[in-house]
Write an enzyme that holds these catalytic residues in place. Structure first.
Site, short mmCIF file in Angstrom:
data_model
loop_
_atom_site.label_atom_id
_atom_site.label_comp_id
_atom_site.label_asym_id
_atom_site.label_seq_id
_atom_site.Cartn_x
_atom_site.Cartn_y
_atom_site.Cartn_z
N THR A 182 0.89 1.31 21.57
CA THR A 182 2.14 2.07 21.39
C THR A 182 1.75 3.53 21.21
OG1 THR A 182 3.01 0.15 20.22
CG2 THR A 182 4.27 2.20 20.02
N LYS A 210 0.82 -1.23 0.00
CA LYS A 210 0.00 0.00 0.00
C LYS A 210 0.85 1.28 0.00
CE LYS A 210 -3.95 -2.15 2.28
NZ LYS A 210 -4.98 -2.04 3.31
N ASP A 255 -10.68 2.99 2.10
CA ASP A 255 -11.10 2.51 3.43
C ASP A 255 -11.97 3.53 4.15
OD1 ASP A 255 -9.97 0.02 3.26
OD2 ASP A 255 -8.11 0.58 4.28
N GLY A 262 -3.03 2.13 13.49
CA GLY A 262 -2.40 1.65 12.25
C GLY A 262 -3.03 2.32 11.04
P1 ATR Z 1 -3.60 -1.96 9.89
O1 ATR Z 1 -2.81 -1.26 8.86
O2 ATR Z 1 -4.47 -3.07 9.36
O3 ATR Z 1 -4.36 -1.02 10.76
P2 ATR Z 1 -1.32 -2.29 11.63
O4 ATR Z 1 -0.72 -1.06 11.05
O5 ATR Z 1 -0.46 -3.49 11.77
O6 ATR Z 1 -2.56 -2.76 10.77
O7 ATR Z 1 -1.97 -1.90 13.03
C1 ATR Z 1 -2.45 -2.84 13.91
C2 ATR Z 1 -3.02 -2.14 15.14
O8 ATR Z 1 -3.43 -3.15 16.06
C3 ATR Z 1 -2.02 -1.27 15.88
O9 ATR Z 1 -2.71 -0.17 16.45
C4 ATR Z 1 -1.52 -2.21 16.96
O10 ATR Z 1 -0.98 -1.58 18.10
P3 ATR Z 1 0.58 -1.13 18.13
O11 ATR Z 1 0.68 0.13 17.35
O12 ATR Z 1 0.87 -0.96 19.57
O13 ATR Z 1 1.34 -2.28 17.52
C5 ATR Z 1 -2.78 -2.92 17.32
N1 ATR Z 1 -2.60 -4.20 18.00
C6 ATR Z 1 -2.29 -5.39 17.44
N2 ATR Z 1 -2.21 -6.36 18.40
C7 ATR Z 1 -2.48 -5.75 19.59
C8 ATR Z 1 -2.55 -6.20 20.95
N3 ATR Z 1 -2.35 -7.47 21.26
N4 ATR Z 1 -2.86 -5.31 21.90
C9 ATR Z 1 -3.08 -3.99 21.59
N5 ATR Z 1 -3.02 -3.50 20.31
C10 ATR Z 1 -2.72 -4.36 19.34
#
Ligand code: ATR
Length: 279
Positions: free
Chosen positions: A153, A65, A101, A129
């Site tokens: 995060t 992307k 999206d 994300g």
């Molecule tokens: P996308 O582009 O599909 O949104 P991504 O950029 O990988 O995917 O983002 C995933 C999101 O899920 C992030 O906000 C991630 O939090 P971090 O930024 O802290 O990584 C969140 N996420 C995934 N697993 C998680 C977990 N177990 N607990 C809390 N947040 C989680």
């Protein structure tokens, strides 16, 4: 015959062909939509020679992307807000890119939970994300005054807020439950709950009774979050509708017909998600 595709690495899991081939068939269009497994190092070359590959455009999935965003000659505001493109098409020699999206999420929310904005309240977004960016941008466009972003995060949420402006407020992940009590919409954009794995760990009993609870996870269709919200009598919005509606603008660009998201299409996807039935 016009041809479009979805590129990704891997790409086998993509449900886009199911959606677009359904529309090609039901709209009676002589076109094709296929999957192309494109290695990351080949993404730019593929995108910049789409016509040479016989395509009028394509969908772009993980991890291409950002490459699509970078390769495009013209980028619209939605793709710019997200910093990534999921749909590209050719306009003459020009490669144009958008991110659908935002359109997909907001259209499905507006159709499934009309009046979600009736109470002048903040919205709560879990995650920061790419999907969160698209959705936060959608709420900004819809005129929501305060968008609370909770992310594990924190720095990622801060980067999102710094880009999208002062109506986006950053909160610690640990405060997601207490910080969502007054929300008009609570949306999960994280991967928590995908394939039934993990729990958001939120007690929904404190939410305002008008709160619309939404999840972008659609496998399973009814996530733990949505099931919990339904049990409390709250309005819910599933993730499948976002997937279906985000496909509409690309199909229209490539094939010249604006397709409809119907119950029959939704049923087709639900059957696919459920997998092959045991004999
Ligand atoms: P996308 O582009 O599909 O949104 P991504 O950029 O990988 O995917 O983002 C995933 C999101 O899920 C992030 O906000 C991630 O939090 P971090 O930024 O802290 O990584 C969140 N996420 C995934 N697993 C998680 C977990 N177990 N607990 C809390 N947040 C989680």
């Amino acid at each position: 015959m016009k041809r479009a595709c979805v590129i990704g690495w891997p790409v086998a899991h993509s449900r886009s062909p199911l959606i677009h081939n359904y529309w090609l068939k039901t709209c009676g269009i002589d076109g094709a939509y296929t999957k192309e497994a494109v290695r990351p190092e080949e993404a730019n070359a593929f995108l910049t020679s789409l016509a040479g590959h016989g395509y009028v455009g394509c969908n772009v999935t993980v991890p291409h992307k950002e490459a699509a965003f970078a390769a495009a000659d013209e980028i619209d505001a939605a793709a710019r807000a997200v910093g990534a493109a999921n749909t590209v098409w050719l306009d003459g020699d020009k490669l144009c890119a958008t991110n659908t999206d935002t359109y997909g999420y907001m259209t499905h929310l507006n159709l499934s939970a009309p009046g979600w904005q009736a109470r002048d309240a903040p919205v709560s977004v879990l995650g920061a994300g790419g999907a969160a960016r698209a959705i936060v941008y959608g709420f900004l466009e819809a005129g929501v005054a305060e968008i609370c972003v909770f992310n594990r995060t924190r720095a990622r949420a801060e980067a999102l807020a710094a880009q999208l402006g002062p109506r986006v407020k950053v909160h610690d992940w640990e405060t997601r439950e207490a910080g969502s009590r007054d929300a008009a919409v609570l949306v999960n954009t994280t991967s928590i709950g995908l394939n039934g794995v993990g729990s958001l760990g939120i007690d929904l009993s404190g939410l305002n009774q008008d709160c619309v609870v939404s999840d972008i996870v659609y496998v399973p269709l009814e996530t733990e979050l949505l099931a919990g919200a339904k049990a409390r009598g709250l309005r819910t919005v599933d993730g499948l509708g976002m997937l279906l509606h985000q496909a509409v603008p690309g199909f229209e660009k490539w094939f010249g017909v604006r397709p409809k998201v119907t119950d029959a299409l939704k049923a087709l996807l639900i059957a696919d998600i459920a997998g092959p039935k045991a004999c």
